[in-house]
Design a protein around this motif. Structure first.
Motif, mmCIF file in Angstrom:
data_model
loop_
_atom_site.group_PDB
_atom_site.id
_atom_site.type_symbol
_atom_site.label_atom_id
_atom_site.label_comp_id
_atom_site.label_asym_id
_atom_site.label_seq_id
_atom_site.Cartn_x
_atom_site.Cartn_y
_atom_site.Cartn_z
ATOM 1 N N UNK A 1 5.575 22.042 23.793
ATOM 2 C CA UNK A 1 4.435 22.966 23.826
ATOM 3 C C UNK A 1 4.080 23.350 25.244
ATOM 4 N N UNK A 2 4.109 22.360 26.141
ATOM 5 C CA UNK A 2 3.805 22.635 27.550
ATOM 6 C C UNK A 2 4.825 23.585 28.154
ATOM 7 N N UNK A 3 6.089 23.414 27.789
ATOM 8 C CA UNK A 3 7.131 24.306 28.294
ATOM 9 C C UNK A 3 6.901 25.727 27.785
ATOM 10 N N UNK A 4 6.525 25.866 26.517
ATOM 11 C CA UNK A 4 6.262 27.188 25.958
ATOM 12 C C UNK A 4 5.114 27.880 26.684
ATOM 13 N N UNK A 5 4.008 27.149 26.873
ATOM 14 C CA UNK A 5 2.866 27.721 27.596
ATOM 15 C C UNK A 5 3.266 28.070 29.023
ATOM 16 N N UNK A 6 4.047 27.183 29.647
ATOM 17 C CA UNK A 6 4.492 27.435 31.006
ATOM 18 C C UNK A 6 5.357 28.675 31.114
ATOM 19 N N UNK A 7 6.223 28.900 30.133
ATOM 20 C CA UNK A 7 7.083 30.083 30.167
ATOM 21 C C UNK A 7 6.278 31.370 29.978
ATOM 22 N N UNK A 8 5.219 31.308 29.187
ATOM 23 C CA UNK A 8 4.335 32.477 29.058
ATOM 24 C C UNK A 8 3.670 32.771 30.395
ATOM 25 N N UNK A 9 3.143 31.738 31.049
ATOM 26 C CA UNK A 9 2.528 31.911 32.370
ATOM 27 C C UNK A 9 3.548 32.410 33.383
ATOM 28 N N UNK A 10 4.769 31.924 33.270
ATOM 29 C CA UNK A 10 5.840 32.351 34.172
ATOM 30 C C UNK A 10 6.087 33.850 34.026
ATOM 31 N N UNK A 11 6.126 34.331 32.779
ATOM 32 C CA UNK A 11 6.307 35.750 32.544
ATOM 33 C C UNK A 11 5.155 36.590 33.069
ATOM 34 N N UNK A 12 3.936 36.102 32.877
ATOM 35 C CA UNK A 12 2.766 36.827 33.376
ATOM 36 C C UNK A 12 2.754 36.878 34.899
ATOM 37 N N UNK A 13 3.102 35.771 35.540
ATOM 38 C CA UNK A 13 3.147 35.746 37.000
ATOM 39 C C UNK A 13 4.195 36.695 37.547
ATOM 40 N N UNK A 14 5.355 36.716 36.895
ATOM 41 C CA UNK A 14 6.407 37.656 37.289
ATOM 42 C C UNK A 14 5.905 39.088 37.165
ATOM 43 N N UNK A 15 5.269 39.404 36.059
ATOM 44 C CA UNK A 15 4.797 40.760 35.798
ATOM 45 C C UNK A 15 3.804 41.219 36.863
ATOM 46 N N UNK A 16 2.793 40.406 37.137
ATOM 47 C CA UNK A 16 1.783 40.785 38.121
ATOM 48 C C UNK A 16 2.408 40.984 39.489
ATOM 49 N N UNK A 17 3.283 40.078 39.890
ATOM 50 C CA UNK A 17 3.880 40.146 41.220
ATOM 51 C C UNK A 17 4.801 41.350 41.363
ATOM 52 N N UNK A 18 5.663 41.575 40.371
ATOM 53 C CA UNK A 18 6.652 42.649 40.467
ATOM 54 C C UNK A 18 5.999 44.022 40.342
ATOM 55 N N UNK A 19 5.023 44.171 39.469
ATOM 56 C CA UNK A 19 4.354 45.469 39.319
ATOM 57 C C UNK A 19 3.632 45.851 40.614
ATOM 58 N N UNK A 20 2.848 44.933 41.162
ATOM 59 C CA UNK A 20 2.091 45.241 42.377
ATOM 60 C C UNK A 20 3.012 45.454 43.570
ATOM 61 N N UNK A 21 4.037 44.620 43.721
ATOM 62 C CA UNK A 21 4.948 44.765 44.854
ATOM 63 C C UNK A 21 5.813 46.018 44.715
ATOM 64 N N UNK A 22 6.157 46.411 43.487
ATOM 65 C CA UNK A 22 6.913 47.649 43.289
ATOM 66 C C UNK A 22 6.090 48.859 43.705
#
Length: 422
Positions: free
Chosen positions: A329-350
């Motif tokens: 369960x922790x891995x699943x939640x972590x992967x969701x957070x990982x995707x959100x962090x990627x999205x915020x960083x890549x969208x703003x930096x792009x």
């Protein structure tokens, strides 16, 4: 106090017309992204199975993702140069066409039982990923600085549709493939070919007038007689461009390293394939579904705060992996957070990539950024395996914190970004 106003420019005069063109451009890019996403999702999920089948060993299954990433990296700069010379319409259509050729070669490789030909096919299919990446920048060519990140993020979001629909075409693909007489496990490539051809037609017909050529025709932001710079030269001489490229590359490497090893880690701890598939689907949803939110925040609050938010989300995910990496369960939640962090960083930096230089140099910088992004992802995925063996998934999460630390410290030390270039 008297306020001095700058004289009107061609860009100002064309702004109302550009607003209408920009709306059409975003709609066309969204449609093209949906088709391109279906084309990629319908086939790349089969790549590992076919690689193992044709090579005769499961050890080669990882080459599917590697060759696709390599293909995306190799296509990034040539497609950007084609866009600069002939416009987004031809560049995006060419990228989709190359991916379509890859789909045909994949079927051929299985039919003649040739593993090297399959690797070449997967590399050509990677051009579809490069095209999808370039499409997000095409959304910024005529965008108002006020809505640049929003328009970019809408195009990124549309990838969600194809990413969700594509893998679900495996079953129907086998039915269609049987009707067409295709080898087993290759029916989905028929959908991929149709989707890529459809995307190429959408770009060719819909992107008229071409957004990049239109922007180049009215924005005189380079002195007459000066030459365009290459992406590497721009990064060397432009601190903002260098920062934005590194943010995207390191954020992508962090995401790929943890995501690519998650299925192996979960299955080793007893998770079923259904659970693994659901977990990865939730991660992909985190990557794309909220990108318009991050785009709107980047326009409203600024690029740097959203990048810091993204790094905070990545750090939260890595901390969760480090503390509870053995818990599914922790891995699943972590992967969701990982995707959100990627999205915020890549969208703003792009969005920063689109603002770091004038329009005449944007394609070169964007191509170099996509090359760096894919290269960093490939390296992150390649190093993640040995690290996983040495220190486990929790240790991999802790090791990846170094990449987040680099971006966070650099962001905090940077002065506010310069005003956007139109």
């Amino acid at each position: 106090m008297t306020v001095r106003r700058r004289p009107p420019t061609a860009t100002d005069a064309a702004a109302p017309a550009h607003t209408d063109i920009q709306r059409r451009v975003v709609r066309i890019l969204v449609l093209g992204q949906v088709l391109g996403g279906i084309g990629m999702g319908a086939t790349l999920s089969l790549g590992a199975l076919l690689a193992a089948q044709l090579s005769g060993s499961n050890a080669w299954s990882g080459m599917a993702a590697t060759m696709s990433t390599l293909g995306a990296a190799l296509a990034a700069v040539p497609l950007a140069r084609l866009a600069q010379a002939n416009g987004r319409r031809r560049s995006l259509a060419a990228g989709a066409g190359i991916a379509g050729v890859g789909a045909v070669l994949a079927v051929t490789a299985v039919a003649v039982d040739t593993f090297p030909l399959l690797l070449l096919a997967l590399m050509l299919l990677g051009a579809g990923s490069a095209t999808n990446l370039q499409a997000r920048f095409a959304a910024t060519d005529l965008a108002s600085p006020r809505y640049r990140a929003r328009d970019l993020s809408i195009v990124v979001w549309s990838t969600t549709i194809g990413a969700v629909l594509g893998p679900n075409l495996f079953g129907p693909g086998e039915v269609v493939g049987a009707q067409l007489g295709l080898p087993p496990l290759t029916g989905a490539f028929a959908f991929s070919l149709a989707a890529q051809v459809g995307a190429a037609l959408v770009y060719t017909i819909g992107l008229r007038p071409d957004p990049l050529l239109t922007a180049l025709s009215v924005r005189e932001d380079r002195p007459t007689g000066t030459r365009a710079h290459g992406g590497f030269a721009i990064v060397r001489g432009n601190p903002l461009a260098r920062y934005a490229v590194v943010v995207i590359a390191l954020s992508h490497a962090t995401m790929v390293a943890l995501m690519s090893m998650a299925p192996v880690h979960l299955t080793e701890h007893g998770a079923s394939l259904t659970i693994v598939g659901l977990t990865i689907s939730l991660h992909v949803a985190g990557m794309y579904a909220l990108s318009p939110v991050f785009g709107a925040l980047a326009d409203r609050l600024g690029r740097m705060p959203v990048i810091l938010t993204g790094q905070a989300l990545l750090l939260a995910a890595l901390t969760l992996f480090g503390l509870a990496g053995e818990n599914g369960t922790a891995v699943t939640v972590g992967l969701i957070l990982l995707g959100l962090g990627w999205s915020a960083s890549v969208v703003a930096a792009s969005a920063l990539i689109a603002e770091a230089v004038g329009v005449h140099d944007r394609s070169a910088l964007q191509g170099f950024s996509d090359l760096s992004m894919n290269a960093a992802g490939a390296l992150g995925g390649a190093l993640a395996g040995p690290v996983l063996i040495l220190v486990g998934y929790s240790g991999l999460g802790v090791a990846a914190m170094a990449l987040v630390a680099v971006v966070t410290v650099w962001t905090l030390l940077r002065r506010p970004a310069a005003p956007a270039l139109s």
